[in-house]
Design a protein around this motif. Structure first.
Motif, PDB file in Angstrom:
ATOM      1  N   LYS A   3     -16.766  10.641  23.211  1.00 45.76           N
ATOM      2  CA  LYS A   3     -17.707   9.550  23.494  1.00 45.76           C
ATOM      3  C   LYS A   3     -18.632   9.318  22.289  1.00 45.76           C
ATOM      4  CE  LYS A   3     -21.700   9.344  25.305  1.00 45.76           C
ATOM      5  NZ  LYS A   3     -22.876   9.837  26.016  1.00 45.76           N
ATOM      6  N   GLU A   4     -19.169  10.411  21.760  1.00 47.01           N
ATOM      7  CA  GLU A   4     -20.096  10.282  20.626  1.00 47.01           C
ATOM      8  C   GLU A   4     -19.404   9.696  19.396  1.00 47.01           C
ATOM      9  OE1 GLU A   4     -21.970  14.060  19.989  1.00 47.01           O
ATOM     10  OE2 GLU A   4     -23.205  13.888  21.792  1.00 47.01           O
ATOM     11  N   ASP A   5     -18.161  10.106  19.162  1.00 41.49           N
ATOM     12  CA  ASP A   5     -17.414   9.544  18.028  1.00 41.49           C
ATOM     13  C   ASP A   5     -17.200   8.049  18.221  1.00 41.49           C
ATOM     14  OD1 ASP A   5     -17.272  11.943  16.762  1.00 41.49           O
ATOM     15  OD2 ASP A   5     -15.153  12.318  17.165  1.00 41.49           O
ATOM     16  N   GLU A  63     -17.499  14.579  25.780  1.00 42.16           N
ATOM     17  CA  GLU A  63     -18.752  14.232  25.096  1.00 42.16           C
ATOM     18  C   GLU A  63     -18.489  13.928  23.617  1.00 42.16           C
ATOM     19  OE1 GLU A  63     -22.920  13.692  24.871  1.00 42.16           O
ATOM     20  OE2 GLU A  63     -21.558  13.796  26.584  1.00 42.16           O
ATOM     21  N   SER A  65       0.857  -1.185   0.000  1.00 44.70           N
ATOM     22  CA  SER A  65       0.000   0.000   0.000  1.00 44.70           C
ATOM     23  C   SER A  65       0.888   1.229   0.000  1.00 44.70           C
ATOM     24  CB  SER A  65      -0.898   0.011   1.241  1.00 44.70           C
ATOM     25  OG  SER A  65      -1.835  -1.038   1.179  1.00 44.70           O
ATOM     26  N   TYR A  66       0.534   2.172  -0.858  1.00 44.29           N
ATOM     27  CA  TYR A  66       1.438   3.297  -1.061  1.00 44.29           C
ATOM     28  C   TYR A  66       0.655   4.531  -1.495  1.00 44.29           C
ATOM     29  CZ  TYR A  66       4.792   6.319  -3.367  1.00 44.29           C
ATOM     30  OH  TYR A  66       5.519   7.400  -3.727  1.00 44.29           O
ATOM     31  N   SER A  67       0.991   5.671  -0.946  1.00 40.42           N
ATOM     32  CA  SER A  67       0.376   6.900  -1.453  1.00 40.42           C
ATOM     33  C   SER A  67       1.364   8.046  -1.486  1.00 40.42           C
ATOM     34  CB  SER A  67      -0.849   7.295  -0.617  1.00 40.42           C
ATOM     35  OG  SER A  67      -0.465   7.767   0.644  1.00 40.42           O
ATOM     36  N   LEU A 100     -14.305  25.713  19.714  1.00 41.76           N
ATOM     37  CA  LEU A 100     -14.866  26.517  18.615  1.00 41.76           C
ATOM     38  C   LEU A 100     -16.387  26.568  18.683  1.00 41.76           C
ATOM     39  CD1 LEU A 100     -12.536  25.332  15.704  1.00 41.76           C
ATOM     40  CD2 LEU A 100     -12.722  27.681  16.561  1.00 41.76           C
ATOM     41  N   ASN A 101     -17.003  25.442  19.024  1.00 46.19           N
ATOM     42  CA  ASN A 101     -18.463  25.428  19.097  1.00 46.19           C
ATOM     43  C   ASN A 101     -18.980  26.176  20.324  1.00 46.19           C
ATOM     44  OD1 ASN A 101     -20.101  23.919  16.929  1.00 46.19           O
ATOM     45  ND2 ASN A 101     -18.247  22.673  17.150  1.00 46.19           N
ATOM     46  N   ILE A 159     -19.036   5.911  19.952  1.00 45.87           N
ATOM     47  CA  ILE A 159     -20.290   5.175  19.737  1.00 45.87           C
ATOM     48  C   ILE A 159     -20.588   5.037  18.241  1.00 45.87           C
ATOM     49  CG2 ILE A 159     -22.808   5.402  19.975  1.00 45.87           C
ATOM     50  CD1 ILE A 159     -22.223   6.459  22.848  1.00 45.87           C
ATOM     51  N   ALA A 160     -20.272   6.077  17.480  1.00 49.12           N
ATOM     52  CA  ALA A 160     -20.521   6.030  16.035  1.00 49.12           C
ATOM     53  C   ALA A 160     -19.477   5.187  15.304  1.00 49.12           C
ATOM     54  CB  ALA A 160     -20.554   7.448  15.471  1.00 49.12           C
ATOM     55  N   GLN A 172     -17.188  19.119  27.233  1.00 51.44           N
ATOM     56  CA  GLN A 172     -17.609  19.036  25.841  1.00 51.44           C
ATOM     57  C   GLN A 172     -16.657  18.129  25.036  1.00 51.44           C
ATOM     58  OE1 GLN A 172     -20.446  20.420  25.368  1.00 51.44           O
ATOM     59  NE2 GLN A 172     -20.560  19.667  23.254  1.00 51.44           N
ATOM     60  N   LYS A 177     -12.719  21.316  18.448  1.00 52.05           N
ATOM     61  CA  LYS A 177     -14.127  21.319  18.059  1.00 52.05           C
ATOM     62  C   LYS A 177     -14.991  21.822  19.212  1.00 52.05           C
ATOM     63  CE  LYS A 177     -17.576  18.169  16.124  1.00 52.05           C
ATOM     64  NZ  LYS A 177     -17.813  16.801  15.626  1.00 52.05           N
ATOM     65  N   LEU A 182     -16.311   5.885  14.953  1.00 47.89           N
ATOM     66  CA  LEU A 182     -15.330   6.705  14.233  1.00 47.89           C
ATOM     67  C   LEU A 182     -13.952   6.595  14.881  1.00 47.89           C
ATOM     68  CD1 LEU A 182     -17.513   9.885  13.642  1.00 47.89           C
ATOM     69  CD2 LEU A 182     -16.997   8.072  12.033  1.00 47.89           C
TER      70      LEU A 182
END
Lengths: 469, 469
Positions: free
Chosen positions: A462-464, A459, A184-186, A427-428, A466-467, A456, A424, A469
């Motif tokens: 945690k949300e990432d 949170e 694999s190469y990029s 900024l939010n 669960i998804a 925050q 994030k 990610l």
């Protein structure tokens, strides 16, 4: 895997020379082959960045090899960015709100030289210059070289081969051409290239602008930066698109246009670069590329380290630091006494790859941040709050920049995950008017902000998770 | 750029033959060269997936070329996944909660054949088989071929050259070797490979398992799938690691071990694959790679399309659909009458690249989702709610899968952004116990859930935007 193993290192740049030193200190028989002449005897800086930012991860690896103090002797501390606008006004932005956290401008050549000197003190090390690696027979562990002194071709066989031969690595190309495994190469280029210029020292050999800063002239689509050298000069680098925008490398071909461009965009810098026209025309324009690949190793035979495994763009000032940290991590793996090179290489890649992938992505992020966000009020306010938090809560808060640059005991990947979530969150909170700032915040007001940011950030992570990610 | 321009297309696979047809319909003089024999005369399926999933994006492009109905005649609708556990129990999971949303199993060869037939009806098209492209002189627009009939080498000059020559594209390799421009390029392999097997038809020529489903035997680290063919057989594909886990392609070398593996993991499938041993040993193991690159074009001379520009892993069933959609998008750009090929190529890449990047990433996501999440209770509950939402609010809710597969009027990138945010919203609402589900939910209960999901999705997209993501 034996103490007497003959270790062949291809490339005596920063990573190769530090690796040679460390492997020599561990007792291996080390042979190093470098395509260029000995930089301690010949000036070969043309086209490569002349100075670099050395920070805590790099220093950690130098410390391991007993080289920290010698390196510090040739360091110029930079405590923050100094931004220059088109009117010549400047404003400073510290790298950290904590005392004692700064990065260092250091000459690539001088640092490389002290590493080569130290490596050569070991009698189990030999370094050969003017020896270009043409290909590596990875199955038989034989590297093919051409001597640039005699034009003769010759082969070197070893027990194990390390490729520290930079972004254009010959060992890596042999991985592609030998087709022994799925590789694999990029390689990903930005639309921008770079060109180096010089602000010379004044008549007394002093720096003409503050030497305690990394200077930035941010202009959205392009940018100029300058890092100080020990001799009073600055190395200036222009980052500019090859073909987009009113001014670009493809259309800046006449002396008039070059001068007009600098007069309009960087008048204060132009006044300090006497040879702008000659330098602009004669100095090469370099590409800005990111290289990732996997696997880094072939069986128990060969391993890529440094830029050959993971070249990154310069916008986080971490290229050299990441390569030095490779040597540190590799040394930790060697300490595990895994018994064979294949196990060592596997464990090393497993421990290291997610971190070098992360710094590659962070460096790209910073390209856009420096270009697009530096002048954004939201980002400016975030930066101000972060400086205050770091100053008043030095043990509780570290910005993404600090996590990456000054926290050498956590990996780049963790720094990226935490740093991005924190950015994030902050900024939010600002955008939603949930944190309120003023010029002189009390520690109590800042404590409230810190708590909100921590909550925050948690949170978001945690949300990432669960998804998935 | 003139109507009489001679268009050379390298590769007469699915993308190349559809492109040839469309360019012929638009009046260009089209010459196609294909390295393999004419698949209408010779069976050349070995080693390539024999059937594929055709869905709305592919159908949209076929419709543009007047080929939808002919394609539908050889389609077998698949309405959902049918999961098989190790006990042989099955449970179905529809692709959509809406009526009329399904994907289609179609033979690669049969579809290619009807496209070639249709293209050849145009007198401004010629198709040459057994002509392997060795390299392309991109500056002079000359492609170099070797005839596999006569072993002769020959050259073809054209006004413009399209490379639809697949993942191993010769045109793309010429971009690398000719070094005319900075070429960003990546090839990334999964640790898994694939191997095709067959469930034959029963004695009466009927399908032995439901032909209305895409069958999946998900086992975490590996998986078996089966798609129906018109002749009553199924093409079965095993996805398995090359070298990790108890069973992998590298260690499944004895007939005993192969049978033991299938007996333990896929007993119901094993019972239907009579030639398991021969097929496993004789059929090739193929790699699973993603290819991205940029730019796709060189000046006004050459363009990559289909797999040559963006090969993806098969886990979203979108490889062929993406390639067909390329032709649709390219046709839309041609309708803008931009005047020269360079402007057309630029506009095409600008319109298309973010979408093919997105489907590449989505396909990788789905590899992990199918492997790791299919059995996860959170994901199962999400899937159930989504089916109910799509059923009761067909115009208001589309799952990520539906956005990608059945919403051909929004691009892959938008489908990815919205779909990922929606997944994250729903998974977190379930995890936080903020939506409550039961077996038979009323429409009112579902309306409450829909509102929460919409609100949360919007919030997630807003927060990402503020963070500059």
């Amino acid at each position: 895997m034996k103490k007497e193993d003959k270790v062949l290192i291809i490339g005596a740049g920063l990573c190769g020379s530090l690796l040679a030193l460390r492997m020599a200190q561990r007792g291996y028989k080390v042979e190093v082959y470098e395509s260029r002449p000995d930089l301690r005897k010949v000036d070969i800086s043309a086209g490569r960045s002349i100075n670099l930012a050395l920070s805590d991860r790099g220093l950690k690896a130098l410390r391991l090899c007993g080289m920290e103090e010698k390196a510090r002797e040739i360091c110029i501390p930079m405590y923050g960015r100094l931004m220059h606008d088109t009117q010549g006004n400047t404003f400073a932005s510290n790298y950290s709100g904590r005392e004692g956290e700064y990065i260092n401008s250091i000459s690539r050549g001088d640092l490389n030289a002290i590493l080569l000197d130290e490596a050569e003190k070991h009698k189990n090390v030999t370094i050969h210059f003017n020896s270009g690696c043409k290909k590596v027979d990875i199955e038989n562990k034989v590297a093919h070289f051409k001597s640039y002194d005699t034009a003769e071709k010759f082969k070197v066989k070893a027990d194990v081969i390390f490729g520290t031969d930079g972004a254009g690595s010959s060992l890596r190309k042999s991985y592609v051409s030998e087709r022994k495994f799925l590789f694999s190469y990029s390689q990903n280029y930005l639309n921008h290239g770079y060109k180096e210029l010089e602000i010379p020292a004044d008549k007394n050999g002093n720096h003409q602008i503050s030497k305690g800063h990394l200077h930035i002239w941010p202009r959205g689509d392009f940018m100029l930066i300058a890092l100080p050298n020990m001799d009073g000069s600055f190395t200036v680098t222009l980052f500019l698109s090859y073909d987009e925008g009113e001014y670009n490398f493809n259309n800046l071909i006449s002396e008039e246009k070059i001068t007009a461009f600098f007069k309009k965009e960087f008048p204060d810098a132009l006044a300090l670069i006497p040879n702008i026209k000659e330098e602009f025309v004669n100095n090469p324009t370099g590409p800005l590329g990111t290289i990732k690949c996997s696997p880094w190793f072939y069986q128990n035979k060969t391993l890529l380290m440094g830029d050959s495994a993971h070249a990154i763009v310069p916008f986080y000032g971490q290229g050299m630091n990441a390569s030095f940290e490779d040597v540190f991590v590799f040394d930790e793996i060697l300490n595990q006494n895994l018994g064979d090179w294949n196990a060592v290489f596997k464990a090393y890649q497993k421990a290291r790859k997610h971190d070098t992938d992360a710094i590659a992505d962070l460096a790209i992020d910073n390209f856009y941040e420096m270009r697009d966000h530096v002048a954004n009020p939201l980002f400016k306010e975030k930066r101000k709050i972060e400086m205050d938090l770091e100053k008043h809560f030095p043990n509780q808060y570290s910005s993404k920049y600090s996590l990456v640059t000054f926290n050498e005991n956590i990996g780049y990947n963790e720094a990226m995950q935490r740093g991005r979530a924190q950015d994030k969150a902050l900024l939010n909170l600002i955008a939603d008017d949930k944190v309120h700032t003023n010029l002189e915040m009390t520690k109590n007001e800042l404590a409230v902000i810190l708590k909100k940011v921590e909550q925050q950030t948690k949170e978001i992570l945690k949300e990432d998770k669960i998804a998935g990610l």
